[in-house]
Design an enzyme around this catalytic site. Structure first.
Site, PDB file in Angstrom:
ATOM      1  N   ASP A 266       0.811  -1.221   0.000  1.00 51.68           N
ATOM      2  CA  ASP A 266       0.000   0.000   0.000  1.00 51.68           C
ATOM      3  C   ASP A 266       0.840   1.265   0.000  1.00 51.68           C
ATOM      4  OD1 ASP A 266      -2.734  -0.595  -0.026  1.00 51.68           O
ATOM      5  OD2 ASP A 266      -2.670  -1.274   2.046  1.00 51.68           O
TER       6      ASP A 266
HETATM    7  C1  BGC Z   1       0.313   1.025   6.256  1.00 54.03           C
HETATM    8  C2  BGC Z   1      -0.008  -0.154   5.413  1.00 54.03           C
HETATM    9  C3  BGC Z   1      -1.477  -0.280   5.270  1.00 54.03           C
HETATM   10  C4  BGC Z   1      -2.089   1.036   4.825  1.00 54.03           C
HETATM   11  C5  BGC Z   1      -3.585   0.907   4.835  1.00 54.03           C
HETATM   12  C6  BGC Z   1      -0.324   2.262   5.691  1.00 54.03           C
HETATM   13  O1  BGC Z   1      -0.038   3.346   6.506  1.00 54.03           O
HETATM   14  O2  BGC Z   1       1.699   1.194   6.320  1.00 54.03           O
HETATM   15  O3  BGC Z   1       0.533  -1.327   5.981  1.00 54.03           O
HETATM   16  O4  BGC Z   1      -1.763  -1.236   4.311  1.00 54.03           O
HETATM   17  O5  BGC Z   1      -1.705   2.084   5.639  1.00 54.03           O
HETATM   18  O6  BGC Z   1      -4.223   2.062   4.497  1.00 54.03           O
HETATM   19  C1  NOJ Z   2      -1.724  -4.003   5.393  1.00 49.92           C
HETATM   20  C2  NOJ Z   2      -2.906  -3.978   4.496  1.00 49.92           C
HETATM   21  O1  NOJ Z   2      -4.054  -4.411   5.212  1.00 49.92           O
HETATM   22  C3  NOJ Z   2      -2.690  -4.879   3.289  1.00 49.92           C
HETATM   23  O2  NOJ Z   2      -3.793  -4.811   2.437  1.00 49.92           O
HETATM   24  C4  NOJ Z   2      -1.423  -4.485   2.590  1.00 49.92           C
HETATM   25  O3  NOJ Z   2      -1.223  -5.394   1.520  1.00 49.92           O
HETATM   26  C5  NOJ Z   2      -0.241  -4.503   3.525  1.00 49.92           C
HETATM   27  N1  NOJ Z   2      -0.514  -3.684   4.674  1.00 49.92           N
HETATM   28  C6  NOJ Z   2       1.037  -4.012   2.860  1.00 49.92           C
HETATM   29  O4  NOJ Z   2       0.994  -2.665   2.603  1.00 49.92           O
END
Ligand code: BGC
Ligand code: NOJ
Length: 822
Positions: free
Chosen positions: A483
């Protein structure tokens, strides 16, 4: 250092001191009514949707932490001394303390001054309420006069509004108290014919329903005035903060035990029930429910019922390997965590507030991979719900609210990997159940129109084909699995951050990770098409997969590993040419899982692409605490790469051990036949195997955490974001399907273990499509012959060709023996 121990026989984790490094939580509920509960009784409850239908309040980011919960207070009425039997919130030292987190229940026991208690918290199956069963025992040699107080703070339903809209909310709260039951009925006037209730099995000495009346002015939950005084004032809340507190007096003879049941529940009157326009709660429907559930026998039966529900679910797969940590994770805790992620997606944990995230599209699709075997009908419904948040383009809302099942517009769509995960989720469902009828279900699109589920899958794959970039690789859109890799954040303006530039239109950044995921998904869809008798389409998906695999091998290979991406300007990401972040884990795992570069080395001396990628992972990314997401960590901020470098080195997407991705490498290693490497990676992040370093790891040793701080972090080895993570499903898949090799396929169950060389074998029992397979795996001895290549498999003593088992008739138990080459 340890804070407890596993009680495998009872399937419980026993916490032996209350001051764990962070709250160690558990989940209550299996259907629609849920809650979280910490080892000191902190947490909250909701019905269906933690944001829109919150029953009780929680104080996020509070000091001390974990504030707000299902609190009980005990008071010695002779001395006036009071304490919390769950330690929090009063934190009076206890003479003994033990918290047993079990499967969908938690029991906290403690004693002080000769008064011992045990409180069991759980949600009965199929009910919309939770039970707190308190037993109080007088272990003194003389009689004791004890007061018990209960306390919950009601949330005004919409949890977001509850924490922000005080100008309104301080005036809307309403309650009723009838026959000792506290009814919280805020919103009732709006003809939302629902309410919460809080009941107690014993006659009350008093109650409070206004929080300030219970606590007293300027007091906290650690020193409620009502408890201090030993008397409650029967307040009725008009606005401010509706609360539920009961007061029960117990006179206990030496050795006597008394049981008190508290019931906290949600009730919605049936649509045709008479609605009292006066705002007086219509209690007729709930009355018999309350009466029934305050009976200790009903409670005992329901607890037994909950145990047998879990007994049955865990019966799907039980393993006995030479490794205790593997056994308890696979047979108990990993399965449990998979079910919890299925229920919660990413909505509620110690790291998710229940407010900001609902059901994630890619998250829930991946959760299915680890939970389809547990509840087929619910998995089926989840698949339909997810598909219904797709658009006609094949794209999907990134998240949806569980109550309304509609996509979240604030977050929107445009994460270009999302639709492909649906193919994997449906494939997993079909492999487990064989239920091809799901493919013919008609499911609508969020923006109008409808198609069969199979049609949704076709569009999922087409979505990628319609969005390829300059190298023919898939466009990344806002981000892919990672993400925080927002490669279309191009900006000419100094000082702009990823938050202001993310998702500019027209970005042409490409993702090698999506290329791998696409290849895998197209292969899965080919299998599904063939199963549905659509051979021509199957052939065309196979061709799509081959083509993408070839493009990936050509434009997605950096020399010794797979590239991660190309940014909007065509610069490689995750390349030896970069100063930082030269190698990322995700494409190594995903591309090998997709079969890219798995066979046919161009130059046999240097190995296949898969072997080279995996040895780069071993050399560059592996730590004793697991495999890091990238190296070297970003030390400087790159607006054009998005959120990723906003994290300090070693945390989250910037080079932590992002546990979710580690199983991809385990599976890739198993695919190359390297059981030692696969198992070695598995053990590094297995929470049970990390129990002894509890003071470093910090999170619960019975469930996976999303991340463990990487080598660049000052707190290397420290876990965060436990419970709600794709780590649960993927580790389950890696260990059970690829290392132990017990793998559902469209054609049936395959048993093809790739176990570590140190293991002589293992046994397992797997329930699959209504038959039971009792599996024994061992290495060939001197008396075995003809097992030089691959495993030799017999079913009920008959040799089968290959490793795919013939489907056993429903109800049968078959004996499977697998002999591996020694
Ligand atoms: C996090 C990710 C997550 C995302 C969801 C980010 O700040 O680092 O792990 O998937 O937020 O919106
Ligand atoms: C957490 C999110 O829930 C997931 O959808 C994503 O793939 C990972 N973070 C990596 O960013």
């Amino acid at each position: 250092m340890r804070y407890g121990y596993f009680d495998d026989a009872r399937r419980e984790y026993v916490i032996t001191r209350p001051d764990t490094p962070v709250p160690w939580i558990n989940y209550l509920g299996t259907d629609e009514y849920f809650g979280i509960v910490s080892n000191t009784a902190g947490g909250y409850s909701w019905h269906l949707d933690a944001r829109l239908r919150r029953l009780t309040r929680y104080r996020y980011n509070n000091v001390p932490g974990d504030s707000g919960g299902r609190y009980l207070y005990l008071r010695d009425d002779a001395s006036g001394e009071y304490w919390s039997p769950s330690w929090q919130p009063v934190r009076t030292p206890l003479d003994s303390y033990e918290c047993r987190h079990g499967l969908s229940y938690t029991a906290i026991s403690s004693s002080r001054a000769g008064i011992a208690t045990e409180t069991v918290y759980f949600v009965p199956r199929g009910e919309n309420h939770e039970v707190w069963r308190l037993s109080v025992t007088n272990t003194r040699e003389r009689a004791a006069e004890v007061s018990v107080f209960s306390s919950v703070e009601f949330a005004l339903w919409d949890a977001q509004d509850d924490t922000t809209n005080f100008q309104r909310n301080y005036s809307t709260g309403e309650v009723e108290v009838v026959g000792g039951v506290i009814y919280h009925k805020t919103e009732y006037r709006e003809r939302r014919d629902h309410f919460a209730y809080f009941a107690c099995s014993e006659p009350l000495a008093g109650f409070e329903t206004q929080r300030e009346a219970f606590l007293g002015p300027y007091r906290g939950f650690h020193e409620p005035l009502g408890v201090e005084r030993g008397e409650l004032g029967n307040s009725i809340a008009h606005g401010w903060s509706p609360h539920g507190a009961h007061h029960v007096r117990l006179a206990l003879q030496p050795g006597e035990t008394r049981e008190v049941v508290f019931l906290l529940g949600y009730w919605a009157n049936p649509k045709d029930a008479k609605f009292e326009a006066t705002g007086v709660v219509n209690k007729a429907g709930v009355k018999p429910v309350i009466e029934k559930w305050l009976d200790p026998q009903t409670v005992a039966d329901a607890l037994a019922d909950l145990r047998s529900y879990w007994e049955d679910l865990l019966g799907v797969l039980h393993v006995d390997t030479p490794d205790r940590d593997t056994n308890r994770m696979v047979s108990i805790w990993n399965t449990y965590q998979c079910m919890v992620t299925f229920n919660m997606s990413r909505s509620v944990s110690s790291y998710e507030t229940g407010i900001s995230r609902g059901m994630g599209f890619r998250d829930s699709c991946q959760d299915l991979l680890g939970s389809v075997q547990l509840d087929g009908p619910r998995a089926r419904q989840r698949i339909i719900d997810l598909a219904a948040t797709q658009f006609a383009s094949g794209g999907a809302y990134h998240q949806y609210q569980p109550l309304t099942k509609t996509g979240n517009d604030a977050i929107g769509s445009g994460f270009n990997d999302d639709p492909l995960w649906l193919v994997l989720g449906v494939a997993a469902y079909l492999k487990e159940t064989g239920d091809t009828s799901i493919l013919d279900e008609t499911v609508s699109f969020s923006d109008g129109g409808e198609a069969t589920l199979y049609g949704h899958l076709e569009r999922s794959v087409q979505y990628t084909l319609d969005r390829t970039g300059p190298h023919g690789l898939p466009l990344i859109g806002r981000a892919d699995w990672n993400d925080c890799l927002n490669l279309n954040c191009f900006s000419e303006t100094p000082g702009e951050s990823f938050q202001t530039t993310e998702n500019r239109e027209g970005g042409v950044a490409e993702s090698v990770f999506i290329a791998g995921l696409f290849t895998l998904a197209a292969r899965e869809l080919a299998g599904i098409a063939a199963l549905a008798g659509r051979e021509a389409e199957a052939e065309s998906y196979r061709a799509d997969a081959e083509k993408m695999a070839a493009i990936t091998a050509e434009h997605g290979w950096d020399g010794e590993w797979f590239l991660r991406a190309y940014d909007h300007f065509g610069n490689p990401v995750g390349s030896g040419k970069n100063a930082e972040a030269q190698i990322f884990l995700e494409p190594q795992g995903m591309c090998v899982m997709a079969g890219i570069g798995l066979t046919d080395a161009a130059n046999p001396a240097s190995g296949t692409l898969a072997e080279r990628a995996l040895s780069s992972v071993r050399e560059r990314l592996t730590t004793p605490h697991g495999i890091m997401l990238l190296q070297p960590a970003f030390t400087t901020y790159h607006v054009e790469l998005g959120e990723i470098s906003s994290y300090p080195p070693g945390y989250k997407e910037n080079a932590s051990v992002f546990c979710h991705t580690n199983p991809w490498v385990m599976i890739a290693a198993a695919l190359t036949g390297d059981g030692d490497a696969a198992y070695d990676y598995y053990r590094r992040i297995n929470p049970s195997a990390r129990e002894a370093i509890g003071d470093v790891h910090k999170c619960e040793p019975y469930v996976y955490a999303q991340m463990i701080a990487g080598r660049d972090a000052p707190t290397h080895g420290e876990a965060k974001n436990s419970w709600l993570t794709g780590t649960a499903a993927w580790n389950y898949v890696a260990i059970t399907q690829w290392i132990l090799g017990i793998r559902p396929e469209l054609g049936g169950l395959r048993v093809d273990p790739v176990i570590p060389s140190s293991w002589p074998g293992f046994t397992a029992t797997r329930r699959f499509r209504d038959a039971t397979y009792q599996i024994t795996v061992r290495r060939a001895g001197t008396l075995d012959s003809g097992i030089a290549e691959g495993a030799s498999v017999t079913v009920n003593g008959e040799r089968v060709i290959g490793t795919l088992l013939p489907l056993a008739p429903a109800g049968d138990t078959v004996r499977v023996e697998v002999v591996l080459p020694s």
